[in-house]
Design a protein around this motif. Structure first.
Motif, PDB file in Angstrom:
ATOM      1  N   ARG A  67       0.871  -1.186   0.000  1.00 11.94           N
ATOM      2  CA  ARG A  67       0.000   0.000   0.000  1.00 11.94           C
ATOM      3  C   ARG A  67       0.898   1.223   0.000  1.00 11.94           C
ATOM      4  O   ARG A  67       1.822   1.334   0.805  1.00 11.94           O
ATOM      5  CB  ARG A  67      -0.896   0.046   1.220  1.00 11.94           C
ATOM      6  N   CYS A  68       0.626   2.136  -0.905  1.00  9.11           N
ATOM      7  CA  CYS A  68       1.465   3.339  -0.985  1.00  9.11           C
ATOM      8  C   CYS A  68       0.664   4.493  -1.572  1.00  9.11           C
ATOM      9  O   CYS A  68      -0.393   4.296  -2.167  1.00  9.11           O
ATOM     10  CB  CYS A  68       2.697   3.063  -1.846  1.00  9.11           C
ATOM     11  N   SER A  69       1.174   5.682  -1.409  1.00  7.42           N
ATOM     12  CA  SER A  69       0.467   6.858  -1.922  1.00  7.42           C
ATOM     13  C   SER A  69       0.846   7.156  -3.374  1.00  7.42           C
ATOM     14  O   SER A  69       0.215   7.987  -4.019  1.00  7.42           O
ATOM     15  CB  SER A  69       0.764   8.075  -1.039  1.00  7.42           C
ATOM     16  N   PRO A  88       3.017  -0.195  -6.852  1.00  2.00           N
ATOM     17  CA  PRO A  88       3.143  -1.666  -6.909  1.00  2.00           C
ATOM     18  C   PRO A  88       3.583  -2.162  -8.287  1.00  2.00           C
ATOM     19  O   PRO A  88       4.376  -3.095  -8.393  1.00  2.00           O
ATOM     20  CB  PRO A  88       1.735  -2.160  -6.551  1.00  2.00           C
ATOM     21  N   LYS A  89       3.103  -1.521  -9.346  1.00  2.00           N
ATOM     22  CA  LYS A  89       3.490  -1.940 -10.707  1.00  2.00           C
ATOM     23  C   LYS A  89       4.985  -1.696 -10.930  1.00  2.00           C
ATOM     24  O   LYS A  89       5.688  -2.524 -11.524  1.00  2.00           O
ATOM     25  CB  LYS A  89       2.658  -1.167 -11.737  1.00  2.00           C
ATOM     26  N   GLN A  90       5.446  -0.572 -10.423  1.00  2.00           N
ATOM     27  CA  GLN A  90       6.876  -0.256 -10.558  1.00  2.00           C
ATOM     28  C   GLN A  90       7.714  -1.317  -9.826  1.00  2.00           C
ATOM     29  O   GLN A  90       8.691  -1.826 -10.369  1.00  2.00           O
ATOM     30  CB  GLN A  90       7.116   1.123  -9.950  1.00  2.00           C
ATOM     31  N   VAL A  91       7.294  -1.676  -8.618  1.00  2.00           N
ATOM     32  CA  VAL A  91       8.019  -2.703  -7.854  1.00  2.00           C
ATOM     33  C   VAL A  91       7.971  -4.036  -8.603  1.00  2.00           C
ATOM     34  O   VAL A  91       8.979  -4.751  -8.707  1.00  2.00           O
ATOM     35  CB  VAL A  91       7.432  -2.855  -6.432  1.00  2.00           C
ATOM     36  N   ASP A 132      -3.005   1.858  -4.266  1.00  2.00           N
ATOM     37  CA  ASP A 132      -1.945   2.800  -4.668  1.00  2.00           C
ATOM     38  C   ASP A 132      -2.566   4.141  -5.048  1.00  2.00           C
ATOM     39  O   ASP A 132      -3.334   4.235  -5.991  1.00  2.00           O
ATOM     40  CB  ASP A 132      -1.099   2.220  -5.813  1.00  2.00           C
ATOM     41  N   GLY A 133      -2.217   5.165  -4.289  1.00  2.00           N
ATOM     42  CA  GLY A 133      -2.699   6.516  -4.575  1.00  2.00           C
ATOM     43  C   GLY A 133      -4.201   6.530  -4.782  1.00  2.00           C
ATOM     44  O   GLY A 133      -4.946   5.949  -3.984  1.00  2.00           O
TER      45      GLY A 133
END
Ligand code: CP
Length: 299
Positions: free
Chosen positions: A107-109, A114-117, A130-131
């Protein structure tokens, strides 16, 4: 299941049969209740919950889902991780992978975090919000709750209204994708300034007109932390008030957390207010839906 992605990033990556297969598996998990799965598909697997934004429901339900599948969850929170010293999301994930985790729930802003990771690590990545972009496991659990409530396999012919701060809502974005795939007609309702410009869906400000014909209302939280602004008349125009709920017999949902007294009256939010109040059923469904996703990816 045709879905053969290594990750669970967006409902858009699934076709209808994939969603139905996940719902069927999640429904089976719901039927076994609070029990642990006997063949422990996540035995000796560690699943990292990397939560750089606050969460109650999603974080705990991923942890419980991992345990019920026989795995070990670990939590890494924004406030206590080296992200607070400026470490990037990808670096944080690479370090978790280097320690031998079998999957990373994020979970991130950052939109697309997540796609980048997922592009950088070999282990499965699950998007836990995500955001404002997406919250695909929330959409899955909402569809699970609704199909169980209606006693149907899909949501063909259902009218569903998503009401409130749509502009800032990742839940709305993922739900429009998921509900539409399952055959529902979705209407987005809110004040002009909180209606989205980027979602291909019918939008309106006429809440009472929609309420008269809808099978389900999903009320959304006004996201003040994302700078949502609402007028003093918000509750009167867009709140699921006691008055409105009195004349409404469809299903009532809210992903939580609830601003009681703003988007939903206290008495309506209370679980004993109506047999059609599904708010805590959504939370229970969340564990089962996340079990289905984790089992598919990591089990
Ligand atoms: N519905 C939801 O995502 O809640 P949390 O923010 O508590 O996880």
């Amino acid at each position: 299941m045709a879905w053969n992605e290594r990750h669970f990033l967006s409902i858009d990556d699934l076709d209808k049969s994939d969603v139905l297969a996940l719902l069927k598996r999640a429904s089976a998990f719901l039927d076994i209740g609070d029990e642990y799965v006997t063949d422990a598909p996540l035995n000796e697997k560690i699943v990292a919950n990397l939560f750089l934004e606050n969460s109650t429901r999603t974080r705990c339900s991923f942890a419980i889902a991992t345990k019920r599948l026989g795995g070990d969850p670990i939590d890494l929170l924004g406030s206590t991780s080296s992200a607070s010293k400026g470490e990037s999301l990808v670096d944080t994930a690479l370090n978790l992978e280097a320690m031998g985790v079998s999957g990373i729930v994020i979970r991130c802003s950052e939109d697309g975090g997540p796609k980048q990771v997922a592009g950088e690590v070999a282990v499965p990545v699950v998007n836990a919000g995500d955001g404002i972009s997406g919250h695909p496991t929330q959409a899955l659990l909402d569809s699970l709750t609704l199909t169980r409530y209606f006693g149907t396999e899909d949501l063909d012919g259902c009218n569903i209204a998503i009401v409130g701060d749509i502009a800032h809502s990742r839940v709305a974005r993922s739900n429009v994708q998921c509900l539409s795939k399952l055959g529902a007609t979705v209407t987005l309702v809110g004040p002009e300034e909180l209606l989205p410009t980027d979602i291909d869906c019918e939008c309106t400000t006429a809440f009472d007109d929609v309420l008269a014909t809808t099978d389900c209302v999903m009320i959304l939280r006004v996201q003040f932390e994302r700078d949502a602004k609402v007028g003093d008349d918000y509750r009167a125009n867009f709140g699921l008030t006691e008055e409105r709920a009195k004349n409404y017999e469809g299903a009532i949902m809210h992903p939580g957390p609830i601003n009681r007294g703003l988007e939903m009256d206290d008495s309506v939010a209370n679980i004993d207010s109506s047999p059609h109040n599904l708010i805590l059923s959504q939370v229970t469904s969340g564990v089962a839906a996340r079990m289905a996703v984790l089992e598919h990816l990591i089990g």
